[in-house]
Design a protein around this motif. Structure first.
Motif, mmCIF file in Angstrom:
data_model
loop_
_atom_site.group_PDB
_atom_site.id
_atom_site.type_symbol
_atom_site.label_atom_id
_atom_site.label_comp_id
_atom_site.label_asym_id
_atom_site.label_seq_id
_atom_site.Cartn_x
_atom_site.Cartn_y
_atom_site.Cartn_z
ATOM 1 N N UNK A 115 65.132 21.275 -0.298
ATOM 2 C CA UNK A 115 64.514 20.466 0.825
ATOM 3 C C UNK A 115 63.543 21.385 1.478
ATOM 4 N N UNK A 116 63.536 22.587 1.267
ATOM 5 C CA UNK A 116 62.620 23.508 1.975
ATOM 6 C C UNK A 116 61.370 23.760 1.437
ATOM 7 N N UNK A 117 61.123 23.129 0.221
ATOM 8 C CA UNK A 117 59.694 23.273 -0.247
ATOM 9 C C UNK A 117 59.473 22.048 -1.043
ATOM 10 N N UNK A 137 68.726 23.857 -1.992
ATOM 11 C CA UNK A 137 67.691 24.376 -1.344
ATOM 12 C C UNK A 137 66.413 23.861 -1.551
#
Lengths: 249, 225
Positions: free
Chosen positions: B102-104, B100
């Motif tokens: 990669x989203x922030x 996850x």
């Protein structure tokens, strides 16, 4: 195309889950991820094994019922999509695909990939409504609402309550989901009457369900199938702080 | 509202975090401006910095503000700890394979790690200067002020010491780059134009602070090579 699936299997909420490996051959690259799981289940039924449980409804990217963690990301490696809108062509032939349920401590696994998302319903029940007399439909434009306000409210109302934001958040915060409804109703005159009461009740309900604090990583917006903006979270904070300062509950 | 609500409420916890964070960030400006005196020509810097330190440590108002600042720091740290533990509980068993990230941005997810680096730095910083000044046996300059300048100047002649400072200031920069605008969001700034403004202010502030604090030991080190 051929893929190897590693699927989370869990008998019920109390049992410990584990991954099981399945091989699927001759898949049509144009089938959706859910259709691929249907093929898997048919295969399992033929082998006299228990099929994999997963949620789905419209399969058109509208309802938000499906939702799986695919290769470590809710709804797979595409931004702003639901699981049903992931297609096998988005994977390579021979890939190993890991499938887990959406994870959060408030999302109990019911069976396999199916989770209980009723915590979100309870947040909605706490204040995601307006109390008005129902009856015949009011005259159009009897309540003037500015074009921009209407647009903003509609953007917030587009939330389908799929839980992707929660599953993608490292804190399992329900801030984006909760704030979308608060913002929608705070933007419209219909929501004005219960404005303070609503935000306090919905935030309390969110906390009671055990969702975490928002730390503004903005990962939720990146994954949200409806592209709900994190600005909603800012608005929720404003509404909550305002309610605190006004002392209204 | 009872105290139990304050500690259980996920939004109120963040309000404490943002207010204490902004107060500490404001202090950084004052601290940096004062420290720039270290870069004056040697003789002038020597006397002026010692005079300045004497002024700060012997003024009752500044002393009160200092204790408020210490309390603020402690609240900021304890609240961070509470939020982190509670959030971990909310995350439950977590994903077996987690991509996850990669989203922030990395730093928005790891404010805790950055905070710990800054805290370790603060312990060193307090031990070497604050403790030395208050309780240490240090010489006085010709005006009779404690010669803290000499201690600072000597410590910045050591390469490894300067390196620790610079690493800490890089961590501080990233901490501020997320922290400042995030604090404004927690306080409820939702107007799109203001959100943009607070992001610009936050990132500019972060760059100015980390660069400003880092060049002081770096310049003193390079001057003494």
């Amino acid at each position: 195309m051929n893929v190897t699936l590693k699927v989370w299997r869990q008998k019920n909420s109390k049992s410990k889950g584990h991954f099981e490996t399945y091989k699927l051959n001759d898949l049509n690259p144009d089938m959706s991820f859910l259709e691929m799981l249907d093929v898997l289940n048919e295969q399992l039924i033929h082998e006299d094994k228990i099929p994999v449980e997963f949620d789905s409804d419209c399969r058109e990217g509208i309802c938000g019922q499906c939702g799986l963690t695919i290769n470590g990301r809710p709804n797979g490696h595409h931004h702003h999509t639901t699981t049903c809108q992931m297609h096998m062509r988005h994977f390579e032939d021979g890939d190993t695909i890991l499938v887990e349920p959406l994870r959060a401590s408030a999302f109990t696994v019911i069976k396999d990939l199916k989770v209980d998302r009723s915590a979100m319903d309870r947040i909605m029940q706490a204040g995601g409504f307006v109390s008005v007399h129902t009856g015949s439909a009011p005259d159009a434009n009897s309540l003037p609402i500015g074009k921009m306000d209407a647009e903003d409210a509609f953007d917030s109302a587009a939330c389908i309550g799929c839980g992707t934001c929660i599953a993608t958040c490292k804190n399992s915060s329900a801030a984006l989901f909760t704030s979308a409804k608060i913002t929608q109703l705070a933007t419209l005159p219909q929501g004005e009457i219960e404005r303070e009461k609503r935000v306090v009740a919905m935030v309390d309900a969110m906390d009671a369900e055990g969702f975490g604090s928002c730390t503004n990583t903005e990962a939720c917006e990146m994954e949200c199938p409806q592209e709900i903006s994190v600005t909603n979270i800012a608005r929720m904070n404003f509404e909550y702080n305002r309610a605190l300062l006004l002392g209204k509950k | 509202m009872g105290t139990s609500v304050i500690f259980k409420n996920t939004l109120i916890r963040k309000i404490f975090m943002s207010l204490t964070g902004l107060f500490i960030a404001f202090f950084l400006i004052i601290h940096l401006l004062g420290n720039f005196q270290l870069l004056l020509p040697y003789e002038q810097a020597h006397l002026q910095y010692n005079w300045y330190s004497h002024l700060l440590s012997h003024n009752i108002i500044i002393e009160i503000i200092a204790y408020v600042l210490y309390a603020t720091l402690i609240i900021h740290i304890l609240d961070a700890l509470l939020i982190t533990l509670e959030n971990r509980k909310s995350n439950g068993q977590g994903l077996k394979v987690d991509k996850r990230g990669v989203n922030s941005s990395w730093f928005s997810r790891n404010m805790g790690i950055l905070g710990v680096i800054i805290l370790l730095f603060l312990i060193l910083h307090f031990k070497d200067y604050w403790y030395m000044y208050k309780f240490g046996n240090i010489p006085v300059d010709e005006k009779g002020n404690k010669d803290i300048f000499l201690i600072v100047h000597e410590s910045f002649k050591q390469g490894w010491y300067v390196a620790i400072y610079i690493v800490a200031f890089i961590a501080l920069g990233f901490h501020l780059a997320h922290g400042i605008w995030s604090a404004f969001r927690t306080l409820g700034v939702y107007n799109k134009w203001y959100i943009k403004l607070t992001k610009y202010i936050g990132i500019t502030f972060a760059i100015l602070m980390s660069l400003g604090f880092a060049i002081i030991p770096a310049i003193i080190y390079l001057k003494n090579l």
